[in-house]
Structure formats: structure tokens, C-alpha cells
Design an enzyme around this catalytic site. Structure first.
Site, short mmCIF file in Angstrom:
data_model
loop_
_atom_site.label_atom_id
_atom_site.label_comp_id
_atom_site.label_asym_id
_atom_site.label_seq_id
_atom_site.Cartn_x
_atom_site.Cartn_y
_atom_site.Cartn_z
N HIS A 123 -4.96 14.79 -4.02
CA HIS A 123 -5.72 13.68 -3.41
C HIS A 123 -4.84 12.97 -2.40
O HIS A 123 -3.65 13.24 -2.31
CB HIS A 123 -6.30 12.75 -4.47
CG HIS A 123 -5.29 11.96 -5.27
ND1 HIS A 123 -4.37 12.56 -6.10
CD2 HIS A 123 -5.06 10.62 -5.37
CE1 HIS A 123 -3.63 11.62 -6.69
NE2 HIS A 123 -4.02 10.44 -6.24
N HIS A 140 -3.70 9.82 -1.87
CA HIS A 140 -2.84 8.65 -2.09
C HIS A 140 -1.42 8.92 -1.59
O HIS A 140 -0.87 9.99 -1.83
CB HIS A 140 -2.84 8.25 -3.57
CG HIS A 140 -4.08 7.53 -3.98
ND1 HIS A 140 -4.46 7.37 -5.29
CD2 HIS A 140 -5.04 6.91 -3.22
CE1 HIS A 140 -5.61 6.69 -5.34
NE2 HIS A 140 -5.97 6.41 -4.10
N ASP A 190 1.49 8.11 -2.56
CA ASP A 190 2.52 8.54 -3.52
C ASP A 190 2.34 10.01 -3.93
O ASP A 190 3.10 10.53 -4.74
CB ASP A 190 2.56 7.62 -4.75
CG ASP A 190 1.28 7.63 -5.56
OD1 ASP A 190 0.19 7.67 -4.96
OD2 ASP A 190 1.36 7.60 -6.80
N HIS A 191 1.34 10.68 -3.34
CA HIS A 191 1.15 12.12 -3.56
C HIS A 191 1.28 12.94 -2.27
O HIS A 191 1.38 14.16 -2.33
CB HIS A 191 -0.23 12.38 -4.19
CG HIS A 191 -0.34 11.82 -5.57
ND1 HIS A 191 -0.38 12.60 -6.70
CD2 HIS A 191 -0.40 10.54 -6.00
CE1 HIS A 191 -0.45 11.82 -7.77
NE2 HIS A 191 -0.47 10.57 -7.38
N HIS A 226 -11.11 9.11 -9.56
CA HIS A 226 -9.94 8.33 -9.11
C HIS A 226 -10.03 8.15 -7.59
O HIS A 226 -9.89 7.04 -7.08
CB HIS A 226 -8.68 9.08 -9.51
CG HIS A 226 -7.39 8.45 -9.08
ND1 HIS A 226 -6.94 7.26 -9.61
CD2 HIS A 226 -6.47 8.84 -8.17
CE1 HIS A 226 -5.77 6.96 -9.05
NE2 HIS A 226 -5.47 7.89 -8.17
N ASP A 270 -4.18 12.62 -10.47
CA ASP A 270 -4.35 11.34 -11.15
C ASP A 270 -5.73 11.21 -11.78
O ASP A 270 -6.24 10.11 -11.96
CB ASP A 270 -4.15 10.17 -10.16
CG ASP A 270 -2.70 10.00 -9.73
OD1 ASP A 270 -1.83 10.73 -10.24
OD2 ASP A 270 -2.46 9.14 -8.87
N HIS A 282 1.68 11.39 -13.10
CA HIS A 282 2.52 10.25 -13.51
C HIS A 282 2.95 10.37 -14.97
O HIS A 282 2.25 10.97 -15.78
CB HIS A 282 1.76 8.93 -13.35
CG HIS A 282 1.48 8.53 -11.95
ND1 HIS A 282 2.32 7.72 -11.22
CD2 HIS A 282 0.45 8.84 -11.12
CE1 HIS A 282 1.82 7.53 -10.01
NE2 HIS A 282 0.68 8.20 -9.92
ZN LIG Z 1 -3.64 8.38 -7.04
#
Ligand SMILES: [Zn+2]
Length: 241
Positions: free
Chosen positions: A56, A58, A60-61, A112, A131, A169
């Protein structure tokens, strides 16, 4: 030969996953929020990164996509329905990913985020779920609905029970503390929480989880309908251990 999967910790609690196929010499990196630790771990092992796979959008990915692409020439595959930095290959339901002779199948698991995908290597019993599902928990509903998340978790839970699930995570301890309050009579959750505490006290990773373990200990997977999942998600959002 089997695929080797290695965790690369990033930021506070993210995991970037390196996926190695020894036969072809290919290495894929899953959800590189940060390029530096992924490139460093690959170099330490003498592995050349040839592909980037995103679950996805985001940051942080995906934050390391462009730097890894620039450093290695790796092709970037990510969800078609989302804006993915450097994307070369757009993934949607039924898309195939290949690393050497190993074939992954894309399933869409919104909730998400709306375009979130899982990457399922069925023959290898490995799935990258980003996530959407966490050990004993699930992702927050930033874009999608509880009904979408319910369906997405049920799709993951319908995979072969032996499937190893690689999440984005290290949230297992916090999720377990909520899970025992949500399902206090579930002995399997209590036992798992004890094991997770020991692992975390020793500074160890609690992933991957498995489809079988989540069916037994994840209240969100065990929710009988989306309304129940919505209640659990709301309670978890307000939960302080
Ligand atoms: Zn995420």
C-alpha cells in the site's frame, strides 16, 4: 528451493522484508519505507535487490522506493489503485508476481487503505499482508470501512492454515494485551501473550505469524460479522493498556 525471508527493522516498529530466491539469485524487498537499512542488509548478505513490492502507499512502506530503484535498477510493483512512487508494474486482483520460479498471486484487501493488496505465494505458504492483518490485530481503518476490513481478513484467514503471514509492524504485544480483554475466555490468546512477552523482553521479533494462529487468537479474524469487527476496532482505537 524455498524462498528465504529476512526481517529488516526500520523506524520505530516497521519491518521491511527481504525475499531471496537462491536459485535465480533474485532478491525482492517488500515495503521499503526506508532505503538505507534495506540496502545495507542486502549488501551485508551479498544479495542484489532486483524487485520492490509494495502492499500500500503509506510512506513508511514506500519511502525508500526511489532510492532503491536508483541504487539497484529494481522494478517497482505496487497496487494499481494507489499512487506509488516509482511504480513500474500495477498490481490488482489476480496479478502475478514472479521471483525466480516462485509465483505470487495478488489479492485485493481494502480496509486500512482502499487499494491495499496482499502478495500470496501459495506453493511456498508465504503471504505479505502489509498493514491489513497484524498478529492478534488488524490495521486501522484510515480509508476503508469495517465491512471491507472484515471481508479482507476473512480472505486472508481462508488461505492454507500453514501459510506464514508477514505483517508491516511489530504490534503483537499491544495487540495481545487488547485481545485478552476482548476475548477473556480464550486460553490460546493467554498462552500466546505469554510467549510474546518473553520474545519482546528478549528483544526478539514475533513474526511471521500464521493463518492457523490468527484463526485461534485474533479477535478481528474471529469476529462473526463486520458489525462485531467495527465494535472491536473502535474499542481498540480507544484502548490503553
Ligand atoms: Zn499503513
Amino acid at each position: 528451493m524455498v524462498l528465504e525471508v529476512v526481517a529488516v527493522p526500520a523506524f520505530t516498529d516497521n519491518y521491511i522484508w527481504l525475499v531471496r530466491d537462491e536459485d535465480s539469485g533474485e532478491t525482492a524487498v517488500v515495503d521499503p519505507g526506508d532505503a538505507a537499512p534495506a540496502l545495507a542488509e542486502a549488501e551485508r548478505r551479498g544479495w542484489a535487490i532486483t524487485q520492490v513490492w509494495n502492499t500500500h502507499w503509506h510512506p513508511d512502506h514506500t519511502g525508500g522506493n526511489l532510492a532503491i530503484k536508483a541504487a539497484t535498477g529494481a522494478a517497482v510493483s505496487g497496487p494499481a489503485a494507489e499512487t506509488i512512487a516509482g511504480r513500474d508494474v500495477a498490481l490488482s486482483e489476480g496479478s502475478e508476481l514472479r521471483i525466480g520460479a516462485h509465483i505470487g498471486r495478488v489479492i485485493e484487501i481494502p480496509g486500512h487503505t482502499l487499494g491495499h493488496v496482499a502478495l500470496v505465494f501459495g506453493d511456498d505458504r508465504i503471504a505479505f499482508v502489509g498493514d491489513t492483518l497484524f498478529a492478534m490485530g488488524c490495521g486501522r481503518l484510515f480509508e476503508g470501512t469495517a465491512e471491507q476490513m472484515y471481508r479482507s481478513l476473512q480472505r486472508i484467514a481462508a488461505l492454507d492454515p500453514d501459510t506464514a503471514l508477514y505483517c508491516g509492524h511489530e504490534y503483537t504485544l499491544a495487540n495481545g494485551l487488547f485481545a485478552v480483554t476482548a476475548d477473556p475466555d480464550n486460553e490460546a490468546i493467554r498462552q500466546r501473550l505469554d510467549e510474546v512477552r518473553k520474545l519482546r523482553d528478549a528483544g526478539q521479533i514475533t513474526l511471521p505469524t500464521s493463518v492457523a494462529a490468527e484463526r485461534e487468537t485474533n479477535p478481528f479474524v474471529r469476529a462473526t460479522d463486520w458489525q462485531k469487527l467495527a465494535q472491536l476496532r473502535d474499542a481498540k482505537d480507544r484502548f490503553r493498556s
